[in-house]
Design a protein around this motif. Structure first.
Motif, PDB file in Angstrom:
ATOM      1  N   PRO A 298      86.701   5.571  92.522  1.00  0.00           N
ATOM      2  CA  PRO A 298      87.191   6.020  93.749  1.00  0.00           C
ATOM      3  C   PRO A 298      86.918   7.387  93.920  1.00  0.00           C
ATOM      4  O   PRO A 298      86.883   8.229  92.867  1.00  0.00           O
ATOM      5  CB  PRO A 298      88.605   5.620  94.001  1.00  0.00           C
ATOM      6  CG  PRO A 298      89.226   5.594  92.366  1.00  0.00           C
ATOM      7  CD  PRO A 298      87.921   5.148  91.705  1.00  0.00           C
ATOM      8  N   ALA A 299      86.961   7.848  95.157  1.00  0.00           N
ATOM      9  CA  ALA A 299      86.969   9.461  95.529  1.00  0.00           C
ATOM     10  C   ALA A 299      88.353  10.058  95.090  1.00  0.00           C
ATOM     11  O   ALA A 299      89.300   9.316  95.029  1.00  0.00           O
ATOM     12  CB  ALA A 299      86.755   9.515  97.119  1.00  0.00           C
ATOM     13  N   ARG A 300      88.346  11.349  94.693  1.00  0.00           N
ATOM     14  CA  ARG A 300      89.487  12.077  94.355  1.00  0.00           C
ATOM     15  C   ARG A 300      89.544  13.350  95.000  1.00  0.00           C
ATOM     16  O   ARG A 300      88.630  13.599  95.301  1.00  0.00           O
ATOM     17  CB  ARG A 300      89.375  11.994  92.619  1.00  0.00           C
ATOM     18  CG  ARG A 300      89.409  10.968  91.900  1.00  0.00           C
ATOM     19  CD  ARG A 300      90.589   9.936  92.062  1.00  0.00           C
ATOM     20  NE  ARG A 300      91.639  10.726  91.371  1.00  0.00           N
ATOM     21  CZ  ARG A 300      92.111  10.471  90.168  1.00  0.00           C
ATOM     22  NH1 ARG A 300      91.446   9.826  89.239  1.00  0.00           N
ATOM     23  NH2 ARG A 300      93.094  10.938  89.596  1.00  0.00           N
ATOM     24  N   LEU A 301      90.746  14.025  94.855  1.00  0.00           N
ATOM     25  CA  LEU A 301      90.782  15.526  95.200  1.00  0.00           C
ATOM     26  C   LEU A 301      90.204  16.332  94.085  1.00  0.00           C
ATOM     27  O   LEU A 301      90.661  16.024  92.900  1.00  0.00           O
ATOM     28  CB  LEU A 301      92.161  15.889  95.597  1.00  0.00           C
ATOM     29  CG  LEU A 301      92.835  15.003  96.890  1.00  0.00           C
ATOM     30  CD1 LEU A 301      94.339  15.213  97.075  1.00  0.00           C
ATOM     31  CD2 LEU A 301      92.049  15.413  98.003  1.00  0.00           C
ATOM     32  N   HIS A 302      89.782  17.568  94.182  1.00  0.00           N
ATOM     33  CA  HIS A 302      89.242  18.277  93.304  1.00  0.00           C
ATOM     34  C   HIS A 302      89.827  19.621  93.411  1.00  0.00           C
ATOM     35  O   HIS A 302      90.836  20.171  94.255  1.00  0.00           O
ATOM     36  CB  HIS A 302      87.634  18.177  93.500  1.00  0.00           C
ATOM     37  CG  HIS A 302      87.026  17.026  93.323  1.00  0.00           C
ATOM     38  ND1 HIS A 302      86.791  16.395  91.862  1.00  0.00           N
ATOM     39  CD2 HIS A 302      86.828  15.757  94.131  1.00  0.00           C
ATOM     40  CE1 HIS A 302      86.301  15.411  92.032  1.00  0.00           C
ATOM     41  NE2 HIS A 302      86.494  14.886  93.192  1.00  0.00           N
ATOM     42  N   VAL A 303      89.362  20.448  92.325  1.00  0.00           N
ATOM     43  CA  VAL A 303      89.839  22.061  92.159  1.00  0.00           C
ATOM     44  C   VAL A 303      89.333  22.740  93.007  1.00  0.00           C
ATOM     45  O   VAL A 303      88.031  22.758  93.404  1.00  0.00           O
ATOM     46  CB  VAL A 303      89.316  22.431  90.696  1.00  0.00           C
ATOM     47  CG1 VAL A 303      89.795  23.963  90.556  1.00  0.00           C
ATOM     48  CG2 VAL A 303      90.424  21.718  89.698  1.00  0.00           C
ATOM     49  N   ALA A 304      90.143  23.634  93.517  1.00  0.00           N
ATOM     50  CA  ALA A 304      89.738  24.876  94.325  1.00  0.00           C
ATOM     51  C   ALA A 304      90.490  26.115  93.966  1.00  0.00           C
ATOM     52  O   ALA A 304      91.770  26.082  94.226  1.00  0.00           O
ATOM     53  CB  ALA A 304      89.803  24.486  95.972  1.00  0.00           C
ATOM     54  N   VAL A 305      89.822  27.105  93.784  1.00  0.00           N
ATOM     55  CA  VAL A 305      90.407  28.307  93.099  1.00  0.00           C
ATOM     56  C   VAL A 305      89.476  29.429  93.805  1.00  0.00           C
ATOM     57  O   VAL A 305      88.445  29.514  93.782  1.00  0.00           O
ATOM     58  CB  VAL A 305      90.568  28.746  91.710  1.00  0.00           C
ATOM     59  CG1 VAL A 305      91.135  29.743  91.209  1.00  0.00           C
ATOM     60  CG2 VAL A 305      91.155  27.389  90.886  1.00  0.00           C
TER      61      VAL A 305
ATOM     62  N   GLY B  39      75.962   0.215  94.700  1.00  0.00           N
ATOM     63  CA  GLY B  39      77.243   0.377  93.730  1.00  0.00           C
ATOM     64  C   GLY B  39      77.886   1.582  94.068  1.00  0.00           C
ATOM     65  O   GLY B  39      77.786   2.234  94.972  1.00  0.00           O
ATOM     66  N   SER B  40      78.791   1.797  93.052  1.00  0.00           N
ATOM     67  CA  SER B  40      79.787   2.936  93.235  1.00  0.00           C
ATOM     68  C   SER B  40      79.381   4.020  92.107  1.00  0.00           C
ATOM     69  O   SER B  40      80.181   5.044  92.233  1.00  0.00           O
ATOM     70  CB  SER B  40      81.044   2.433  92.923  1.00  0.00           C
ATOM     71  OG  SER B  40      81.150   1.897  91.519  1.00  0.00           O
TER      72      SER B  40
ATOM     73  N   ARG C 135      94.547   4.638  98.102  1.00  0.00           N
ATOM     74  CA  ARG C 135      93.481   4.089  98.561  1.00  0.00           C
ATOM     75  C   ARG C 135      93.240   2.580  97.992  1.00  0.00           C
ATOM     76  O   ARG C 135      92.986   1.538  98.678  1.00  0.00           O
ATOM     77  CB  ARG C 135      92.059   4.830  97.875  1.00  0.00           C
ATOM     78  CG  ARG C 135      91.760   6.083  98.755  1.00  0.00           C
ATOM     79  CD  ARG C 135      91.329   5.769  99.957  1.00  0.00           C
ATOM     80  NE  ARG C 135      89.972   5.323 100.171  1.00  0.00           N
ATOM     81  CZ  ARG C 135      88.800   5.977 100.042  1.00  0.00           C
ATOM     82  NH1 ARG C 135      88.745   7.150  99.852  1.00  0.00           N
ATOM     83  NH2 ARG C 135      87.752   5.371 100.041  1.00  0.00           N
ATOM     84  N   ARG C 136      94.038   2.481  96.981  1.00  0.00           N
ATOM     85  CA  ARG C 136      94.161   1.019  96.151  1.00  0.00           C
ATOM     86  C   ARG C 136      95.239   0.251  96.808  1.00  0.00           C
ATOM     87  O   ARG C 136      94.709  -1.124  97.030  1.00  0.00           O
ATOM     88  CB  ARG C 136      94.412   1.339  94.663  1.00  0.00           C
ATOM     89  CG  ARG C 136      93.385   1.993  93.978  1.00  0.00           C
ATOM     90  CD  ARG C 136      93.671   1.728  92.433  1.00  0.00           C
ATOM     91  NE  ARG C 136      94.981   2.071  92.110  1.00  0.00           N
ATOM     92  CZ  ARG C 136      94.993   3.104  91.447  1.00  0.00           C
ATOM     93  NH1 ARG C 136      94.103   4.239  91.407  1.00  0.00           N
ATOM     94  NH2 ARG C 136      96.430   3.692  91.186  1.00  0.00           N
ATOM     95  N   VAL C 137      96.121   0.658  97.279  1.00  0.00           N
ATOM     96  CA  VAL C 137      97.204  -0.181  97.761  1.00  0.00           C
ATOM     97  C   VAL C 137      97.234  -0.501  99.486  1.00  0.00           C
ATOM     98  O   VAL C 137      97.621  -1.544  99.883  1.00  0.00           O
ATOM     99  CB  VAL C 137      98.668   0.713  97.530  1.00  0.00           C
ATOM    100  CG1 VAL C 137      99.734  -0.022  98.395  1.00  0.00           C
ATOM    101  CG2 VAL C 137      98.915   0.960  95.921  1.00  0.00           C
ATOM    102  N   ALA C 138      96.859   0.721 100.120  1.00  0.00           N
ATOM    103  CA  ALA C 138      96.853   0.438 101.569  1.00  0.00           C
ATOM    104  C   ALA C 138      95.988  -0.792 101.853  1.00  0.00           C
ATOM    105  O   ALA C 138      96.420  -1.350 103.007  1.00  0.00           O
ATOM    106  CB  ALA C 138      96.114   1.673 102.170  1.00  0.00           C
TER     107      ALA C 138
END
Length: 788
Positions: free
Chosen positions: A242-249, A103-104, A326-329
């Motif tokens: 879904p995968a996401r972009l995350h924080v980087a500092v 699963g996810s 990701r959803r639309v493509a």
């Protein structure tokens, strides 16, 4: 001998252009030591929309004074669950925890941490994890490579223990939770890795509370950080799909108020999880295990807005766009493939009935409106991908129903582009729509690349930062469209000049396209440039006539190989951290690890072949061309005979798309994107050529009816009047007029007309067997009128 010299010189010119495009690289800053201590702080699932001045004041202040960016957390598993993210951090390469998942939703980590003494810890599963990554995964990651590169490391929390464990499972110093005063622990080793928990779920209140607790612990880390230290805070992983972009500092000396970037992304404000390990070692001034690390040290660059809310809004918006993409493509390419298949089926009966019959009996003419509608649909199908790329000019992803906003924007742009082609000058000429569509598609992609490829990144027809494969330059779909469009433009322009100048035109246009694709300042696709060079060489070789023989294919292969060798020599002379993909691969072959790259490429080709909707586009286009357009009744052979430069352009497109997909690990994706443009235009041009196959009117004489398919009278600069399969003889399709000659003696009277023939027997692709066609040619020859 002199006839063989021009192909050699043109090939050399293409090679010089290609090597020049690939050799020049932007100057990159050499990483230098900036800290005596590095503290890596991970918060699984932390995104930029979780950060604000009230809920996370510590992180807000840290972002104000440090450098920020969007973190792509790709690992060897998808989604990247927390344990995979921590393992990838410690390996500096795409790694994954062994074990099954379904699963996810990410399963519990199940990490066992033993503490036989009060100082360090041991992970009993570490050796099996290392074997799993080395033997069963294609990346060759070695978990624990980061810890092995320093003398001593500290881990706080179970996730940090996974990242800090050496390959045999030993953690030098370990604490299960952050102490009230972490200063002594953080100062005991040059590298510290801290696990501050997880931010998960989609409930805004729950996420805010989890982020608040992590921020409170971060405040204690910053209070106890050693002097002259670099603190890196990262949203270390996803928590579900879904995968996401995350924080980087990054906060420390030399990291003030900038954007984070990396050589692996080549784009300001983006870096990858695999970049954190080499960043830590570069900041400490330690040597890197080049064979083990896939990432490269991150850098801080300027250009960030002074207003922090505006600066944070950029990566937060990028995260929303990447998630919507990701959803639309998926459904966009599925609909495009389905529409092109249906359109191909609709074109088949028109091709069978398009050709006029010389006898008194023939099939009923196709209604003019039907043909006009099909032509418009073919134009729209060819422009669908450029319109979808251009749709990213509008921020459709910010709405509640992002897919519908994207669809509406794309349809409007597609309607406008189709209307522009329909009412463009020369539309009624045989090659008019083809030239206009090719030029428009090339212009859209080139304009995007020349302005920083902003529409490619996270675009529906571009590439996603979530994939961790490409962040700048020209993507797979863009390469297919640009290669096809530029070669069709080259063929269309070459067809309008004298035969002897056609190779020059093809090389000029194709050479410029190679520079756009291969230059690190622009397309940054060395594999695509090599493939396009081979395609340009093929097109130039056969633009004056003839077919794709073995010798000409060898010339094209030699041109691509020459560029590859030239670029490889230049690339291998660079420092290891500045090499491109080709240089790194050749270096890996030298030290015996090149098999991993070959394995990864073959795996990527297979996965893409099986899973991509573009595979359907490529196969459907190939079936239509082979079983319909290239048949005697299909019209494409006739088109090739009259317009050899277009035959050259399409052959070159096939070579470039095939090589680009195979060498780039994208299977038929490049060919599918190219076919989405080329196949509809080939079908349209074939329809028009068949409609004029027995045209007996002179250029500009008004003629009788303008053809059954509603096409205007001949006379365009790219449409020879004698669409009779006469090839590219004197004046036929050269775009030049034949000199007037005295009329010959009247031909003998033709024999009696044969009995009516069936549609399939009405003429061959040669087009010169019917008595009426012979008479028409003799009549045209007797007038001395130019046949161009």
């Amino acid at each position: 001998m002199l006839r063989r010299l021009p192909p050699v010189l043109l090939t050399l010119l293409v090679v010089v252009l290609g090597v020049t495009a690939l050799a020049a690289r932007p100057a990159t800053e050499t990483p230098r030591r900036t800290a005596d201590f590095v503290v890596l702080v991970g918060v699984a699932g932390l995104r930029w929309d979780d950060v604000d001045a009230q809920a996370t004041p510590t992180l807000w202040r840290m972002a104000q004074q440090g450098s920020i960016g969007s973190l792509s957390v790709r690992s060897a598993h998808r989604p990247t669950c927390p344990v995979d993210g921590w393992l990838t951090l410690g390996a500096g390469n795409f790694a994954a925890w062994n074990g099954s998942r379904g699963g996810s939703v990410c399963p519990p980590a199940g990490v066992t941490v033993e503490q036989p003494d009060g100082i360090g810890a041991n992970l009993p599963d570490q050796e099996s994890v290392v074997q799993h990554n080395q033997q069963r995964l294609p990346w060759g990651a070695v978990p624990g490579a980061l810890a092995e590169s320093v003398r001593c490391s500290v881990a706080v929390g179970p996730g940090a223990a996974v990242a800090a464990a050496r390959p045999f499972g030993r953690v030098d110093r370990y604490a299960a939770a952050l102490p009230d005063d972490p200063a002594p622990l953080l100062g005991s080793c040059v590298l510290s890795i801290v696990d501050l928990g997880t931010v998960t779920g989609e409930d805004r209140a729950a996420r805010a509370e989890q982020a608040r607790r992590a921020d409170a612990d971060l405040a204690r880390v910053l209070a106890g950080r050693p002097p002259r230290s670099l603190v890196l805070v990262a949203g270390i992983s996803d928590t579900d799909l879904p995968a996401r972009l995350h924080v980087a500092v990054a906060d420390g000396p030399g990291w003030e108020r900038g954007w984070l970037t990396s050589p692996t992304t080549g784009r300001e404000g983006y870096l990858q999880l695999v970049d954190l390990a080499p960043t830590a070692l570069a900041a400490l001034g330690r040597p890197m295990p080049e064979r083990l690390f896939l990432g490269r040290p991150a850098l801080s660059v300027g250009g960030r807005p002074a207003d922090l809310p505006a600066a944070i809004a950029a990566p937060a918006d990028a995260d929303r766009e990447a998630a919507a993409q990701r959803r639309v493509a998926g459904w966009f390419f599925a609909l495009l493939a389905g529409a092109q298949v249906l359109l191909a089926v609709a074109v088949l009966p028109l091709l069978r009935r398009a050709r006029r019959h010389a006898g008194p009996v023939g099939p009923a003419p196709v209604p003019r409106r039907v043909v006009a509608t099909v032509e418009l649909l073919l134009i729209a199908a060819a422009l669908a991908v450029p319109a979808a790329l251009l749709a990213d000019v509008v921020p459709w992803w910010r709405g509640d129903h992002a897919g519908w906003w994207f669809a509406a924007t794309t349809v409007l742009l597609l309607a406008g582009a189709t209307a522009a082609v329909r009412f463009a000058p020369g539309h009624d000429a045989t090659l008019g729509p083809l030239g206009a569509v090719a030029g428009l598609a090339t212009l859209v992609v080139a304009a995007d690349v020349l302005t920083g490829a902003r529409l490619q990144l996270n675009g529906v027809t571009g590439y996603s930062a979530l994939e961790g494969g490409r962040f700048s330059g020209l993507g797979t779909v863009g390469l297919g469209v640009f290669a096809a469009g530029s070669l069709l433009c080259a063929g269309w322009l070459a067809q309008r000049v004298h035969r002897r100048w056609r190779p020059m035109v093809v090389v000029a246009v194709g050479g410029a396209a190679v520079v756009v694709v291969g230059s690190p300042y622009l397309g940054a696709d060395s594999i695509g440039a090599i493939a396009l060079t081979a395609g340009v060489s093929v097109a130039a070789a056969i633009s004056t006539g003839g077919w794709l023989t073995v010798s000409r294919l060898v010339w094209a292969g030699m041109a691509g190989l020459a560029i590859m060798i030239g670029f490889a020599v230049v690339d291998l002379r660079r420092p290891a951290t500045e090499r491109g993909s080709l240089g790194r691969f050749l270096a890996a072959l030298g030290d015996g690890t090149g098999g991993l790259t070959v394995h990864r490429s073959s795996t990527a080709n297979f996965e893409t072949l099986v899973n991509s909707p573009l595979t359907v586009l490529a196969l459907a286009g190939a079936l239509l061309v082979w079983f319909a357009l290239l048949q005697p009744w299909g019209g494409l052979m006739r088109l090739f005979g009259i317009y050899p430069a277009m035959r050259a352009a399409m052959a070159g497109t096939g070579v470039a798309a095939g090589l680009g997909g195979l060498l780039g690990g994208s299977a038929l994706d490049v060919a599918g994107a190219a076919g989405a443009l080329v196949v509809p235009m080939a079908a349209l041009a074939a329809l028009r050529v068949l409609d004029h196959s027995t045209d007996r009117t002179q250029p500009g004489d008004g003629g009788p009816a303008n053809g059954r398919l509603g096409v205007a009278p001949p006379g365009g600069p790219d449409r020879p009047a004698a669409d009779d399969g006469a090839g590219d003889g004197a004046g036929a399709g050269d775009g030049t007029a034949s000199p007037a000659e005295p009329p010959p003696a009247p031909p003998p009277a033709p024999p009696p007309a044969p009995p009516p023939a069936s549609p399939a027997d009405a003429g061959t692709d040669g087009g010169g067997d019917a008595p009426e066609q012979a008479t028409g040619r003799a009549a045209r020859a007797s007038t001395g009128v130019a046949t161009a």
